[in-house]
Design a protein around this motif. Structure first.
Motif, PDB file in Angstrom:
ATOM      1  N   ILE A  14       0.913  -1.296   0.110  1.00  0.00           N
ATOM      2  CA  ILE A  14      -0.090  -0.058   0.066  1.00  0.00           C
ATOM      3  C   ILE A  14       0.843   1.311   0.131  1.00  0.00           C
ATOM      4  O   ILE A  14       1.768   1.284   0.822  1.00  0.00           O
ATOM      5  CB  ILE A  14      -0.837   0.083   1.385  1.00  0.00           C
ATOM      6  CG1 ILE A  14      -1.800  -1.405   1.390  1.00  0.00           C
ATOM      7  CG2 ILE A  14      -1.963   1.290   1.261  1.00  0.00           C
ATOM      8  CD1 ILE A  14      -2.732  -1.329  -0.076  1.00  0.00           C
ATOM      9  N   VAL A  25      -1.030   3.279  -5.094  1.00  0.00           N
ATOM     10  CA  VAL A  25      -2.008   2.277  -4.653  1.00  0.00           C
ATOM     11  C   VAL A  25      -2.591   2.484  -3.330  1.00  0.00           C
ATOM     12  O   VAL A  25      -1.787   2.776  -2.194  1.00  0.00           O
ATOM     13  CB  VAL A  25      -1.079   0.938  -4.419  1.00  0.00           C
ATOM     14  CG1 VAL A  25      -1.869  -0.119  -3.977  1.00  0.00           C
ATOM     15  CG2 VAL A  25      -0.669   0.431  -5.935  1.00  0.00           C
ATOM     16  N   GLU A  26      -3.800   2.476  -3.176  1.00  0.00           N
ATOM     17  CA  GLU A  26      -4.580   2.991  -1.860  1.00  0.00           C
ATOM     18  C   GLU A  26      -4.905   1.651  -1.153  1.00  0.00           C
ATOM     19  O   GLU A  26      -4.962   1.640   0.044  1.00  0.00           O
ATOM     20  CB  GLU A  26      -5.736   3.795  -2.246  1.00  0.00           C
ATOM     21  CG  GLU A  26      -5.180   5.087  -2.688  1.00  0.00           C
ATOM     22  CD  GLU A  26      -6.116   6.239  -2.546  1.00  0.00           C
ATOM     23  OE1 GLU A  26      -7.439   6.040  -2.290  1.00  0.00           O
ATOM     24  OE2 GLU A  26      -5.551   7.362  -2.300  1.00  0.00           O
ATOM     25  N   ARG A  27      -5.460   0.712  -1.804  1.00  0.00           N
ATOM     26  CA  ARG A  27      -5.949  -0.538  -1.388  1.00  0.00           C
ATOM     27  C   ARG A  27      -5.910  -1.825  -2.239  1.00  0.00           C
ATOM     28  O   ARG A  27      -6.107  -1.678  -3.407  1.00  0.00           O
ATOM     29  CB  ARG A  27      -7.205  -0.589  -0.379  1.00  0.00           C
ATOM     30  CG  ARG A  27      -8.348  -0.047  -1.096  1.00  0.00           C
ATOM     31  CD  ARG A  27      -9.536   0.036  -0.394  1.00  0.00           C
ATOM     32  NE  ARG A  27     -10.800   0.559  -1.096  1.00  0.00           N
ATOM     33  CZ  ARG A  27     -11.748  -0.307  -1.317  1.00  0.00           C
ATOM     34  NH1 ARG A  27     -11.640  -1.453  -1.218  1.00  0.00           N
ATOM     35  NH2 ARG A  27     -12.779   0.253  -2.241  1.00  0.00           N
ATOM     36  N   TYR A  28      -5.881  -3.054  -1.716  1.00  0.00           N
ATOM     37  CA  TYR A  28      -5.982  -4.165  -2.442  1.00  0.00           C
ATOM     38  C   TYR A  28      -7.579  -4.605  -2.427  1.00  0.00           C
ATOM     39  O   TYR A  28      -8.201  -4.597  -1.757  1.00  0.00           O
ATOM     40  CB  TYR A  28      -5.437  -5.176  -1.628  1.00  0.00           C
ATOM     41  CG  TYR A  28      -5.647  -6.788  -2.043  1.00  0.00           C
ATOM     42  CD1 TYR A  28      -5.268  -7.211  -3.340  1.00  0.00           C
ATOM     43  CD2 TYR A  28      -6.433  -7.428  -1.629  1.00  0.00           C
ATOM     44  CE1 TYR A  28      -5.436  -8.571  -3.675  1.00  0.00           C
ATOM     45  CE2 TYR A  28      -6.655  -8.910  -1.702  1.00  0.00           C
ATOM     46  CZ  TYR A  28      -6.177  -9.181  -2.992  1.00  0.00           C
ATOM     47  OH  TYR A  28      -6.443 -10.553  -3.230  1.00  0.00           O
ATOM     48  N   LEU A  29      -7.878  -5.083  -3.801  1.00  0.00           N
ATOM     49  CA  LEU A  29      -9.092  -5.363  -4.273  1.00  0.00           C
ATOM     50  C   LEU A  29      -9.458  -7.022  -4.144  1.00  0.00           C
ATOM     51  O   LEU A  29     -10.208  -7.504  -3.387  1.00  0.00           O
ATOM     52  CB  LEU A  29      -9.637  -4.829  -5.520  1.00  0.00           C
ATOM     53  CG  LEU A  29     -10.337  -3.408  -5.414  1.00  0.00           C
ATOM     54  CD1 LEU A  29     -10.879  -3.003  -6.709  1.00  0.00           C
ATOM     55  CD2 LEU A  29     -11.468  -3.404  -4.406  1.00  0.00           C
ATOM     56  N   TYR A  38      -6.134  -3.557  -7.712  1.00  0.00           N
ATOM     57  CA  TYR A  38      -6.160  -2.693  -6.806  1.00  0.00           C
ATOM     58  C   TYR A  38      -6.874  -1.522  -6.717  1.00  0.00           C
ATOM     59  O   TYR A  38      -7.238  -1.265  -8.024  1.00  0.00           O
ATOM     60  CB  TYR A  38      -4.525  -2.215  -6.562  1.00  0.00           C
ATOM     61  CG  TYR A  38      -3.577  -3.317  -6.368  1.00  0.00           C
ATOM     62  CD1 TYR A  38      -3.094  -3.570  -5.188  1.00  0.00           C
ATOM     63  CD2 TYR A  38      -2.906  -3.853  -7.635  1.00  0.00           C
ATOM     64  CE1 TYR A  38      -1.993  -4.518  -5.163  1.00  0.00           C
ATOM     65  CE2 TYR A  38      -2.149  -4.820  -7.500  1.00  0.00           C
ATOM     66  CZ  TYR A  38      -1.752  -5.259  -6.250  1.00  0.00           C
ATOM     67  OH  TYR A  38      -0.581  -6.162  -6.459  1.00  0.00           O
ATOM     68  N   ARG A  41      -5.043   5.824  -6.935  1.00  0.00           N
ATOM     69  CA  ARG A  41      -5.650   7.245  -7.129  1.00  0.00           C
ATOM     70  C   ARG A  41      -4.560   7.961  -8.171  1.00  0.00           C
ATOM     71  O   ARG A  41      -3.288   7.836  -7.961  1.00  0.00           O
ATOM     72  CB  ARG A  41      -5.455   7.946  -5.951  1.00  0.00           C
ATOM     73  CG  ARG A  41      -6.027   9.330  -5.748  1.00  0.00           C
ATOM     74  CD  ARG A  41      -5.975  10.093  -4.546  1.00  0.00           C
ATOM     75  NE  ARG A  41      -6.823   9.136  -3.736  1.00  0.00           N
ATOM     76  CZ  ARG A  41      -8.381   9.394  -3.562  1.00  0.00           C
ATOM     77  NH1 ARG A  41      -8.822  10.452  -4.447  1.00  0.00           N
ATOM     78  NH2 ARG A  41      -9.007   8.820  -2.834  1.00  0.00           N
ATOM     79  N   TYR A 122     -13.162   2.435 -11.679  1.00  0.00           N
ATOM     80  CA  TYR A 122     -13.644   1.571 -10.451  1.00  0.00           C
ATOM     81  C   TYR A 122     -14.838   1.759  -9.982  1.00  0.00           C
ATOM     82  O   TYR A 122     -15.570   2.921 -10.214  1.00  0.00           O
ATOM     83  CB  TYR A 122     -12.651   2.288  -9.296  1.00  0.00           C
ATOM     84  CG  TYR A 122     -13.132   1.907  -7.841  1.00  0.00           C
ATOM     85  CD1 TYR A 122     -13.152   0.304  -7.450  1.00  0.00           C
ATOM     86  CD2 TYR A 122     -13.771   2.821  -6.949  1.00  0.00           C
ATOM     87  CE1 TYR A 122     -13.458   0.292  -6.251  1.00  0.00           C
ATOM     88  CE2 TYR A 122     -13.990   2.262  -5.742  1.00  0.00           C
ATOM     89  CZ  TYR A 122     -13.972   0.884  -5.405  1.00  0.00           C
ATOM     90  OH  TYR A 122     -14.214   0.608  -4.257  1.00  0.00           O
TER      91      TYR A 122
END
Length: 422
Positions: A14, A25-29, A38, A41, A122
């Motif tokens: 992250i 990268v802000e978070r894992y999907l 991911y 942003r 997204y």
């Protein structure tokens, strides 16, 4: 615990920045056999996207716990990795060229860290699969048909480019915050070459229950629109029943399909037509499914622009494939809705009309006798013409009583559906 650590090591940390700080990268999907996804942003524009990273489980690994660079663990797999990475990039290019509100849009493609990435819309919401798991119950019939119609609209654009998705299932249909369906994950898709053969370098992946025989048998040259249509039929079945679709070997059994009472006969016919074991027995194009749905009373709440082809109508669609000179069987006959007026009510109206007419005739005869009685009275002023005109007006409504009643019944039906849905 070890598996969790291995999963963590396969992810980008992250806060990782890519393309010289363009994306963060802000978070894992999620992860699959061929990639990690991911939430990222765009730093300059402060916009959120989803980003897919090509990463083959069992073949790729990170260089160390804090590294973003990946490598091939076994050199003998290097050629396979290169082939699949090129396919991944082609997937992004294909998606980039597709434009429909029910398809996820690709915005960027680049190589970094020894692999490839593409950036796409997204979708804030949840998949149909997650929705079914969360509620623990099937969707209302018309909600399932609405989702199907929206996926058909997006899939029609895909098939026009002679691309077959090949992994249609509830998990690959997202519902945004407004409930609109968006088709995602073209990782298994195949595209026809200029000579008419599907491009493929490895065997076709598939999801059990949502793949027809030609896909399970890896018969590349037999796949087509009908292959995706089978998967959509299975998806509709899952949505409106909450039951897993029957396996190919079970389709011929009488109890293969189990429906709740809320699912109507037309929807059942549609599902079993789409899931016909033989590919030539299924709808051969998206337009064939739409044509059937356009006649379904259950689908009349759907907008024409959704059920029919947007703007141009179904007559402008062309079938992408012909099936070896054989004529596919006709679609199942849809069941017309029962008239809102019973035969007994119609009979009462007819008898009532006849009695009213006889009453008018008798009344007119009586007046005639009064005016021309033995006393020789011819007082025309004693006859009330307004009464006669009123009786004609009554007869007019009597003739149209059936039509008026039908409109009232239809309005009541619409109100009851709206009350049920909302």
């Amino acid at each position: 615990m070890q598996d969790n650590n291995q999963d963590f090591q396969a992810m980008l940390p992250i806060g990782t920045e890519l393309q010289m700080g363009k994306y963060r990268v802000e978070r894992y999907l999620s992860s699959g056999g061929f990639g990690n996804t991911y939430v990222v942003r765009n730093v300059a524009f402060n916009e959120v996207f989803a980003m897919k990273e090509f990463f083959m489980r069992g073949i790729n690994e990170r260089d160390n716990d804090h590294s973003t660079h990946i490598s091939v663990s076994n050199p003998s797999n290097s050629q396979q990795f290169e082939q699949q990475r090129e396919k991944f990039k082609k997937e992004a290019v294909r998606l980039r060229n597709l434009h429909n509100k029910h398809l996820v849009q690709v915005h960027d493609l680049f190589e970094e860290n020894g692999t490839a990435y593409y950036v796409m819309d997204y979708v804030e919401g949840e998949s149909v699969s997650d929705l079914l798991k969360r509620t623990g119950q099937p969707l209302p019939e018309r909600e399932g048909l609405r989702i199907l119609s929206e996926v058909l609209e997006g899939l029609d654009e895909v098939h026009r480019q002679k691309i077959w998705h090949l992994d249609l299932k509830p998990g690959n249909i997202m519902l945004d915050k407004q409930g609109s369906a968006i088709l995602i994950d073209f990782g298994a898709s195949k595209q026809l070459t200029t000579v008419g053969y599907a491009t493929a370098t490895v065997s076709m992946a598939y999801t059990r229950g949502y793949a027809p025989a030609e896909q399970i048998d890896q018969n590349i040259n037999s796949i087509g629109p009908w292959t995706d249509i089978y998967a959509l039929g299975a998806t509709l079945y899952k949505m409106v029943t909450h039951n897993d679709p029957p396996a190919i070997s079970e389709l011929e059994a009488k109890d293969a399909f189990r429906y709740p009472a809320s699912v109507g006969a037309n929807t059942r016919k549609l599902i079993q037509w789409m899931m016909n074991p033989g590919r030539q027995g299924r709808p051969q194009s998206i337009e064939a499914v739409r044509a059937f749905m356009a006649k379904m009373p259950e689908a009349r709440f759907l907008s024409p622009a959704t059920v029919l082809a947007g703007g141009g109508g179904m007559q402008n669609h062309t079938t992408l494939h012909k099936t070896g000179g054989t004529t596919p069987p006709p679609p199942p006959r849809y069941i017309k809705p029962k008239s809102g007026m019973s035969s007994g009510l119609k009979g009462c109206l007819i008898v009532g009309g006849i009695m009213a007419f006889l009453g008018v005739v008798a009344f007119a005869g009586l007046l005639f006798l009064v005016m021309y009685d033995d006393s020789g009275s011819n007082d025309y002023n004693s006859y009330d013409y307004n009464t006669y005109e009123d009786s004609n007006t009554y007869d007019q409504y009597g003739d149209d009583a059936e039509e008026v009643e039908e409109v009232a019944v239809d309005t009541a039906y619409a109100d009851s559906v709206a009350d049920w849905y909302y």
